[in-house]
Design an enzyme around this catalytic site. Structure first.
Site, PDB file in Angstrom:
ATOM      1  N   SER A 157       0.833  -1.195   0.000  1.00 19.27           N
ATOM      2  CA  SER A 157       0.000   0.000   0.000  1.00 19.27           C
ATOM      3  C   SER A 157       0.877   1.259   0.000  1.00 19.27           C
ATOM      4  CB  SER A 157      -0.952  -0.042   1.203  1.00 19.27           C
ATOM      5  OG  SER A 157      -1.924   0.951   1.138  1.00 19.27           O
ATOM      6  N   ASP A 323      -8.889  -6.337  -4.703  1.00 19.77           N
ATOM      7  CA  ASP A 323      -8.458  -5.056  -4.130  1.00 19.77           C
ATOM      8  C   ASP A 323      -8.982  -3.934  -5.018  1.00 19.77           C
ATOM      9  OD1 ASP A 323      -7.189  -2.826  -3.116  1.00 19.77           O
ATOM     10  OD2 ASP A 323      -5.161  -3.647  -3.240  1.00 19.77           O
ATOM     11  N   HIS A 356      -8.094  -5.179  -0.284  1.00 13.57           N
ATOM     12  CA  HIS A 356      -6.801  -4.515  -0.118  1.00 13.57           C
ATOM     13  C   HIS A 356      -6.006  -5.095   1.049  1.00 13.57           C
ATOM     14  CE1 HIS A 356      -3.801  -1.433  -0.498  1.00 13.57           C
ATOM     15  NE2 HIS A 356      -4.051  -0.938   0.697  1.00 13.57           N
TER      16      HIS A 356
END
Length: 379
Positions: A157, A323, A356
């Site tokens: 991320s 995601d 995610h």
């Protein structure tokens, strides 16, 4: 916590704090005269200092990525499934460094730290930071530890964005870059989610313009709402459906607006409550702005391939099918640019229903691919 640590755990770890007295110039035009970075290390640095790996954390992450601080800890560090003996980031092979970024709220200098000029917490007066600012501060930590070049810089991320920035800012200091569930910049939708979260905090009466510590309060409601919104985006529709569905907390509906009726409501409120008790509101604002501002191609006429022309690292990019915060399409965009720049790049799209947050979960195919790549790194 059992009496004995698992054999693949790094065991007990002790955070260390590095103090830097040389001013750090920031992208916003301000500077920090001196600051602290808290970090942990796992494994042993070899004589050539060629086996060092840097872990970059995501928005709400911190330095405690693996192992335990106490035998009484209920849970290990946030990426313990990936760091340790025989794990993808094998501490029998690598010396792993994990820090809490500047601006954080877990021991590094940030908004909740005392401003030496005023004797009060920095609060909203703490300078706005960028991913590149973090990379510069991380480079100073590497210097302090005697690490001239990282064998790998790894992050998921927002952490993946830092790993990418390392290859641009310090191309000679990174041999491998692993960007997991990340993106070369945020989409408009992602910026919008961050803005909603920030407004939840900024409009909380207890925020007091960022000086809430001086008033002895925290903007709990704003932080809860920010976390609830964010957490929805970290999960997939399928995973939420499987975990909660339309399940109720009780046997019947209450027909009011105050009761917690659905299981998913209870879960989100729990996540918000827990987060508001451990995270600093000003740090949350800083982290989301750093996400929004990350756009390295802006310095190269929006040409992403040209952005990475000077990079010397080999790249590994991984994404997860469900995601939707940092979709596989964003990873493929990055991979296409790296190939256009003639870089050595590996790409894997992992079929996973968790959304995610999958990069934090020990999914067998993910761990296997991760470990296979790390095994190929020569020291």
């Amino acid at each position: 916590m059992p009496a004995a640590f698992p054999p693949d755990s790094v065991g007990l770890v002790t955070p260390q704090t590095a103090h830097f007295s040389e001013p750090l110039a920031l992208a916003c035009g301000r500077s920090l005269a001196d600051y602290d970075l808290i970090y942990e290390t796992y494994g042993t640095l070899n004589a050539q200092a060629s086996n060092a790996v840097l872990i970059c954390h995501a928005l709400s992450g911190h330095h405690h990525a693996a192992g335990y601080h106490s035998v009484d800890d209920r849970k290990p560090g946030w990426w313990d499934s990936c760091i340790g003996p025989g794990k993808p980031i094998d501490t029998n092979k690598f010396f792993v460094v994990s820090l809490n970024n500047l601006g954080g709220c877990n021991g590094s200098t940030g908004p909740s730290s005392l401003n030496p000029e005023t004797g009060k917490p920095f609060g909203a007066d703490f300078p706005v930071l960028t991913v590149e600012d973090w990379v510069h501060s991380q480079a100073r930590l590497a210097d302090l530890l005697g690490i001239g070049q990282w064998a790998a810089v790894i992050g998921g991320s927002l952490g993946g964005m830092q790993a990418l920035q390392w290859t641009i800012t310090y191309p000679d200091r990174v041999r491998h870059c692993l960007a997991i569930a990340s993106a070369p910049k945020l989409s408009a939708q992602n910026i919008a989610f961050n803005e909603v979260a920030r407004q939840a905090i900024l409009t909380d009466p207890e925020f007091h313009g960022g000086s809430f510590q001086e008033h002895g309060v925290i903007p709990k409601r704003g932080l809860m709402l920010a976390r609830m919104v964010g957490h929805i985006t970290y999960l997939s529709d399928d995973s939420m459906g499987e975990k909660f569905g339309r399940g109720l907390k009780s046997e019947k509906l209450n027909y009011d607006f105050h009761s917690v009726e659905f299981q998913v409501e209870s879960y989100l409120r729990y996540q918000g409550e827990e987060f508001s008790g451990r995270f600093d509101a000003n740090t949350y604002l800083l982290m989301t702005k750093a996400l929004d501002y990350f756009d390295p191609a802006a310095n190269f006429n929006d040409n992403l391939a040209k952005t990475f022309e000077g990079a010397k690292a080999k790249f590994c990019v991984m994404s997860f099918t469900t995601d939707w915060r940092f979709s596989p399409a964003r990873s493929r965009e990055l991979v296409d640019a790296l190939m256009a720049a003639r870089k050595d790049v590996s790409y894997l799209e992992i079929d996973a229903p968790q959304g995610h947050d999958a990069f934090l979960i020990p999914i067998p195919r993910y761990l296997q691919a991760f470990g296979n790549y790390m095994n190929r790194i020569t020291l």
